[in-house]
Design an enzyme around this catalytic site. Structure first.
Site, PDB file in Angstrom:
ATOM      1  N   CYS A   1      42.794  84.870  43.460  1.00  0.00           N
ATOM      2  CA  CYS A   1      42.166  84.689  42.177  1.00  0.00           C
ATOM      3  C   CYS A   1      41.982  85.161  41.258  1.00  0.00           C
ATOM      4  O   CYS A   1      41.565  85.172  40.549  1.00  0.00           O
ATOM      5  CB  CYS A   1      40.665  85.028  43.797  1.00  0.00           C
ATOM      6  SG  CYS A   1      40.398  83.924  45.020  1.00  0.00           S
TER       7      CYS A   1
ATOM      8  N   CYS B   1      43.875  75.928  47.321  1.00  0.00           N
ATOM      9  CA  CYS B   1      42.623  76.309  48.197  1.00  0.00           C
ATOM     10  C   CYS B   1      41.655  75.422  46.952  1.00  0.00           C
ATOM     11  O   CYS B   1      40.086  75.740  48.000  1.00  0.00           O
ATOM     12  CB  CYS B   1      42.711  77.588  47.518  1.00  0.00           C
ATOM     13  SG  CYS B   1      42.218  78.063  45.929  1.00  0.00           S
TER      14      CYS B   1
END
Length: 171
Positions: free
Chosen positions: A134, A64
């Site tokens: 994350c 990402c």
């Protein structure tokens, strides 16, 4: 110029408490804690990485493009983390995860912060499944910072040394 509806859809010009602010936040699908930590991140900055009281964790997720640097400043006498900061290049969830991580590590012993799990950060921020990476980066950054501090100071290695940060080496 955009009309009020256009600004609401794009999330522009909506201060706190402005009509439509909640609608724009809800439309994005982020929990209010993510938005708060994104708009008002805590502990942004960096310490001197050559300072022996500073441990630096640099991790990334190539899939990402998120890159997270989390630093801790440790009191050598007590082993407590007295300060923490971060710099993150990534999405709002990555920034929020970094911000939460720095708040959670302050005032704790190094060994204690190694028990912080990505699932706790994800739950606190109500991250959707697509953003769980994350919180995983935040956990990895904490462990990498502790490992770096221990390596600099010749501390007993223990579990923190065995943590792999493959994500950082492939970024």
């Amino acid at each position: 110029m955009l009309g009020a509806a256009g600004r609401r859809v794009l999330g522009l010009g909506l201060g706190k408490g402005a009509p439509g602010a909640v609608t724009a936040t809800a439309a994005r699908g982020y929990h209010e804690r993510v938005v708060d930590h994104y708009e008002n991140p805590r502990n942004v900055g960096s310490f001197d990485k050559n300072d022996p009281s500073v441990g630096t964790g640099l991790v990334g997720a190539p899939a990402c493009g998120d890159v997270m640097k989390l630093q801790i400043k440790v009191d050598d006498d007590t082993g407590k983390i007295v300060d923490a900061c971060f710099k993150t290049f990534g999405c709002g969830s990555a920034i929020a995860s970094s911000s939460v991580a720095t708040e959670w590590v302050k005032g704790k012993h190094m060994e204690e912060v190694l028990s912080i799990k990505n699932t706790e950060i994800a739950k606190h921020l109500s991250l959707p499944p697509v953003k769980l990476h994350c919180s995983m980066l935040a956990e990895d950054a904490i462990k990498a910072a502790v490992k770096d501090y221990k390596a600099k100071n010749g501390k007993a290695t223990g579990k923190a040394e065995t943590v792999q940060t493959d994500k950082a080496s492939t970024a």
